[in-house]
Design a protein around this motif. Structure first.
Motif: not given
Ligand code: SF4
Ligand code: SF4
Length: 608
Positions: A271-275, A436-442, A478-482, A535-536
């Motif tokens: 789901t995180r890849k969906l628009p 961004f925060v919700v889409q990635n469930r952060f 040191r990588q992750g969604a931007v 862990c998602p």
């Protein structure tokens, strides 16, 4: 016209993956002779999920031995347990962590930190034999033992434990762990086998269908309503001055609701890849914008998304977490508005982000039994100025407040009026940051590592500092969604809903009840990888380990390398707190709670 080609496939079904593939017809027939199944009305179950099917596919039989730990206080789990034969004891007092093979958090001083740094191993992931296996320390009749096809943790000298810690004995027909399984809350007690016993593990999906049997449903609901609902309602700041008599009516009328899937983490990668619009549309709708308010929703666990219709789609305006409300503004406005003004419908829609567990209080009850006892400055701003016009309805409030203060328990959390205002949702100024925060469930992250890319020079001092305090083994990359100038780094966020903890067979991954830090206890980690797969955010690595001379540990039977789960532990015990933050020379890195918007917003405001 040529007929379009079709591809026949087998339709996936609810029970494609049984909880235990070895459950047989004979097991099911035997269970049908035991309580509570022997008294259940088969006709109450839908054709697609008959009682026999639930027993066959949603259940697993366990044989446990005296002293075996079945569940631990603070664990998360998706299953409840029914005692079929024998007995177990639920400890009402907390056991020391060391009894369960976990290492208690100990704050070390600078000298010890320095000594550890200087004595760190030149080899990656080196461990002493005591860290590899608790059984290597001394043979205390083996704390971890193989029982049938699983590994189980045992307590030593259970008689002394039962004498020392308050406990209750549970026998055939009694259920435990159902609240944690159905409402995604931590287990409230450690349960230990008292005798050899047969237990039926029932996963939450099956437990929910079993409620089709009226008697079983009543037992479950009464237990929750009598024991837990009053506790959960009293924890909500807005309800803290509601007198007992009114609270009793609230308890009686409150509905328990769940939306979405408890295993939201399994869907997350897709789901995180969906628009955003498609993602929102795929989320279960709880209440719709424009609907006349019928109930106040309080989030008990999981997350909700507030959105408004925007053109042909939806726009997220805020997210809700534990303890936050939906509908408070509308319901209180309608209750306090002058008669000359029309009542208003819900201004937003509420959707479940993955999974949402909620309490629903009917509007009439909330207006009559709760609102008169809420302080004016705790009401939504738009309603506050109307309140003066209803002084009659509120005239007893001051009295009630004084009375309740006298009886309020000392441990109850004190909150400011601002806390109550924030209980209506966490929102960012920028819609794209919110999405961004919700889409990635952060928004699940209680302690996310965020880097300001405008300041970060990619020097990797943070990673080196992490390695320095973890015996040369960095616990993140040191990588992750931007998003724009922000990067949410792939480091454990010590989540509000730590789905990684579900299914650990030994309780090696555990959350500190005081600090909320999720850590892995090496000596009881059996390297099964369940946490890493769950862990998602892919924040747990499985690593092969060595001794201090760099020789690989291998299983004495299979010869296969021994693995351990590793992740950020927030530098547990270090006097300086997380080394990554302290090491950053450019003030580019922060550990931040993303389940609320305020910390990140404030941090961003201080940036140039
Ligand atoms: S390991 Fe993953 S799921 Fe578990 S607390 Fe850390 S980020 Fe959350
Ligand atoms: S790998 Fe993870 S789930 Fe398995 S024992 Fe270790 S901590 Fe528990």
């Amino acid at each position: 016209m040529e007929k379009a080609q079709t591809i026949p496939v087998q339709r996936p079904s609810r029970w494609d993956k049984p909880l235990d593939a070895s459950m047989s017809d004979a097991d099911v027939a035997w269970l049908r002779t035991r309580a509570p199944f022997n008294g259940m009305d088969r006709s109450a179950f839908p054709k697609a999920t008959p009682l026999d099917g639930i027993l066959r596919y949603d259940c697993r039989l366990h044989r446990v031995e005296p002293g075996e730990v079945i569940v631990r206080e603070g664990d998360y789990g998706n299953s409840a347990f029914l005692v079929i034969t024998g007995s177990v004891r639920a400890l009402l007092d907390s056991l020391p962590e060391s009894q369960l093979g976990r290492e208690a958090t100990r704050v070390i001083d600078w000298l010890e930190a320095l000594r550890r740094y200087l004595g760190r191993s030149p080899f990656r992931e080196s461990r002493s034999s005591e860290q590899v296996s608790i059984n290597a320390t001394n043979d205390r009749s083996k704390l971890i033992r193989d029982i049938d096809d699983r590994q189980a943790v045992f307590l030593q000298d259970t008689d002394a434990i039962f004498n020392r810690y308050e406990n209750v004995s549970l026998g055939p027909g009694e259920l435990f762990g159902e609240v944690a399984a159905m409402y995604r809350s931590p287990r409230t007690a450690t349960v230990i086998a008292e005798t050899e016993a047969a237990l039926l593990e029932i996963r939450w999906q099956g437990l929910r269908v079993l409620r089709r049997d009226r008697k079983f449903a009543d037992t479950l609901e009464n237990h929750y309503r009598n024991h837990w609902l009053p506790v959960h309602l009293r924890e909500i700041p807005l309800l803290r001055f509601v007198p007992e008599e009114n609270m009793a009516r609230v308890i009686e009328s409150t509905q328990l609701r769940s939306y979405g899937r408890l295993e939201w983490n399994a869907d997350y990668k897709k789901t995180r890849k969906l628009p955003p619009n498609e993602q929102i549309a795929s989320e279960p709708l709880v209440l719709d914008q424009g609907q006349f308010p019928t109930e106040l929703i309080i989030v008990r666990s999981g997350f909700g998304r507030l959105c408004v219709r925007h053109g042909a789609g939806h726009q997220t305006t805020a997210y809700l977490g534990k303890g936050q409300f939906f509908g408070l503004e509308e319901i209180s406005y309608n209750a306090f508005r002058p008669e000359s003004m029309p009542s208003i419908p819900y201004q937003h829609s509420l959707r479940a982000v993955g999974f949402l567990d909620a309490l629903a209080i009917p509007v009439e009850v909330f207006a009559a039994d709760v609102l008169p006892h809420v302080r004016k400055n705790e009401l939504p701003e738009v309603v506050g100025h109307l309140v003066g016009t209803k002084t009659d309805a509120l005239k007893d409030r001051r009295l009630n407040r004084t009375e309740n203060r006298r009886t309020q328990p000392a441990t109850q959390k004190q909150t400011s009026p601002q806390d109550s205002q924030e209980s209506m949702g966490s929102s960012f100024e920028s819609t794209s940051l919110l999405e961004f925060v919700v889409q990635n469930r952060f928004n699940n992250g209680r302690d996310a590592m965020v880097i300001d890319l405008h300041r970060c020079t990619r020097c990797d001092d943070c990673v080196r500092a992490c390695a320095d305090v973890h015996d040369n083994n960095p616990r993140f990359v040191r990588q992750g969604a931007v998003h724009d100038r922000l990067q949410v780094v792939q480091a454990c966020m010590h989540c509000n809903d730590p789905v990684c903890m579900i299914g650990c067979p030994t309780g090696a991954i555990a959350r500190d009840m005081n600090t909320g830090v999720v850590s892995i206890h090496d000596s009881i980690c059996v390297g099964c990888g369940v946490c890493s797969a769950a862990c998602p955010y892919q924040n747990i690595a499985m690593v092969e380990i060595n001794d201090k001379k760099g020789r690989a540990y291998v299983d004495e039977q299979s010869g296969r390398p021994i693995k351990k789960a590793t992740k950020c532990d927030q530098c547990r015990g270090l006097p300086s707190g997380p080394a990554c933050v302290a090491a950053c020379p450019h003030d580019a890195l922060v550990r931040i709670d993303l389940s609320e918007s305020k910390p990140l917003t404030q941090w961003l405001e201080g940036r140039s």
